[in-house]
Design an enzyme around this catalytic site. Structure first.
Site, PDB file in Angstrom:
ATOM      1  CB  VAL A  97      -0.926   0.012   1.235  1.00  0.00           C
ATOM      2  CG1 VAL A  97      -1.749   1.300   1.278  1.00  0.00           C
ATOM      3  CG2 VAL A  97      -1.845  -1.207   1.230  1.00  0.00           C
ATOM      4  NE  ARG A 104      -7.579   6.733   2.919  1.00  0.00           N
ATOM      5  CZ  ARG A 104      -7.671   7.365   1.747  1.00  0.00           C
ATOM      6  NH1 ARG A 104      -6.613   7.998   1.262  1.00  0.00           N
ATOM      7  NH2 ARG A 104      -8.801   7.360   1.068  1.00  0.00           N
ATOM      8  CG  LEU A 106      -5.777  -0.097   0.250  1.00  0.00           C
ATOM      9  CD1 LEU A 106      -7.105  -0.356  -0.442  1.00  0.00           C
ATOM     10  CD2 LEU A 106      -5.020   1.019  -0.453  1.00  0.00           C
ATOM     11  CE1 TYR A 136      -0.355  -9.599   4.874  1.00  0.00           C
ATOM     12  CE2 TYR A 136       1.910  -9.507   5.642  1.00  0.00           C
ATOM     13  CZ  TYR A 136       0.938  -9.152   4.724  1.00  0.00           C
ATOM     14  OH  TYR A 136       1.270  -8.332   3.666  1.00  0.00           O
ATOM     15  CG  PHE A 426       6.098 -17.298  -2.325  1.00  0.00           C
ATOM     16  CD1 PHE A 426       4.956 -16.582  -1.996  1.00  0.00           C
ATOM     17  CD2 PHE A 426       6.503 -18.316  -1.468  1.00  0.00           C
ATOM     18  CE1 PHE A 426       4.232 -16.870  -0.839  1.00  0.00           C
ATOM     19  CE2 PHE A 426       5.799 -18.611  -0.314  1.00  0.00           C
ATOM     20  CZ  PHE A 426       4.648 -17.896  -0.013  1.00  0.00           C
TER      21      PHE A 426
END
Length: 426
Positions: A97, A104, A106, A136, A426
């Site tokens: 982001v 916000r 997002l 996460y 990855f």
């Protein structure tokens, strides 16, 4: 009017629109990712590789009016799990982001859309590596694998394993030897949870060797271990060398091991013996190996290895029932799990897991029976590949035992004989 009064609250700003990425938008999308990660542009060779690997139908972009302000992608992987199965899994990637649009919601919007899409595809698992490990967990990802890094002073250790006269070592061009190395790698995937099958074009990743990213090291080199009689490939190592000298003109180079695979302990020892005996060097480093790597026991003095452990792959159960049915179990188990999943509420509830043990398969279905263990989906992700013990999570207050003996039973069943490991990013 003060500046604070003039600036609208971020919560009152229009929400950016999240949608699928169009092919012609890839360059701007990827450049936005580079900006989100500090702004440095990748080498053209790296950029070309990731463009080729990007799955456009799995890539999301976020728009604030005409401006692209964020994105997220996923790769269609197959992931080795305990018991030897290799299951479909979404490899979450390229999440970023722009600095102007953080705080916000997002990222939450991107994760919401992405997990809904993953579920619609029928993938029970999602995995990722995190630039910041604290991000996460709130989306249900638990730390599922660790990685070991080693710095070996070659003059201060010796290998305990004897050599194998039937093994022949020879240098080979990394690209020319790649097909044979990939076949050997493929034969190893199901043997260790966390390893990834490499789909077509992914064989290019281990060979990525952009000159501007070498940091003073040589071009990529490759050594093959072959059967002296038949020529069959038994193992390989890819590496680079940084030749250096002390003020007294004593060689002080470093060998950086990229990857190493072998079909037997003897071949593994032969490859390490080669790497630890390269002229003009005094140090060998490797950034990512399993935490139970045999080298820890091969060397005469493990204290000299400067072993360090860090987080690697995070695991998210998108469909609890399917994910738990898909893996094997190290011991018989019959336990009711009370799972909490705030971000994917379809997983919340009690799940009855039953397996007869190794090779017996598993059943996991919703139930109304009394729960034996209570835990969040994040902790279930941490334990899923067998690298994190449920008992350890309970000791941290993250798993609650509701029936005496259930914790020990489940911990034994979820264990893996070998530590899970992600072989490449990855």
């Amino acid at each position: 009017m003060t500046a604070d009064a003039a600036a609208p609250d971020a919560r009152e700003l229009p929400a950016p629109i999240v949608r699928a990425l169009a092919p012609q938008e890839w360059e701007a999308w990827y450049r936005g990712l580079e900006v989100a990660f500090g702004g440095q542009e990748e080498e053209p060779q790296e950029r070309e590789l990731w463009r080729g690997l990007t799955e456009l139908d799995r890539s999301l972009s976020a728009w604030d009016g005409p401006a692209q302000v964020g994105g997220a992608g996923a790769f269609s992987f197959r992931l080795a799990v305990p018991g030897g199965a290799v299951l479909p899994a979404a490899g979450v990637t390229m999440v970023g982001v722009l600095p102007t649009h953080r705080r916000r919601g997002l990222l939450t919007a991107l994760m919401r859309r992405q997990l809904d899409d993953i579920r619609a595809r029928g993938e029970a698992l999602a995995v990722l590596t995190a630039s910041e490990s604290a991000i996460y967990g709130r989306f249900g990802y638990g730390l599922g694998t660790w990685r070991l890094s080693l710095t070996v002073p070659r003059a201060k250790v010796r290998l305990r394993s004897p050599g194998d006269a039937s093994v022949r070592l020879r240098l080979a061009d990394p690209a020319e030897s790649s097909p044979a190395c990939e076949r050997l790698y493929a034969s190893r995937v199901a043997l260790r949870p966390g390893m990834l099958e490499r789909r077509p074009d992914w064989e290019r990743l281990p060979l990525l060797d952009a000159p501007g990213s070498r940091g003073g090291y040589s071009p990529l080199q490759c050594v093959l271990a072959e059967d002296r009689g038949t020529g069959q490939l038994l193992g390989y190592a890819r590496y680079a060398v940084d030749v250096a000298w002390t003020a007294a003109d004593v060689p002080a180079g470093t060998v950086r091991v990229r990857d190493i695979e072998a079909q037997s302990p003897q071949v593994y020892a032969a490859l390490w013996s080669f790497l630890l005996d390269l002229d003009l060097t005094d140090t060998v480093t490797v950034r990512s190996r399993p935490v139970d790597d045999p080298l820890l026991h091969l060397v005469s003095d493990p204290r000299r290895l400067d072993a360090r452990i860090s987080d690697s792959m995070f695991v998210r159960l998108v469909d609890v029932g399917a994910a738990l049915r898909g893996r094997g179990y190290a011991a018989p188990v019959e336990v009711v799990l009370d799972v909490t999943d705030e971000f994917c509420p379809w997983n919340t509830g009690r799940w009855k897991l039953h397996s007869g043990g190794p090779g017996k398969g598993a059943v996991c279905e919703p139930t109304t029976e009394r729960a034996d263990l209570a835990l969040a989906v994040r902790e279930l992700g941490s334990a899923y590949l067998g690298g994190t013990n449920l008992t350890a999570l309970a000791a941290a207050g993250l798993v609650t035992e509701l029936r005496d003996g259930a914790l020990a039973e489940a911990s034994r069943a979820f264990a893996s004989d070998v530590a899970p490991w992600l072989p490449h990013g990855f």
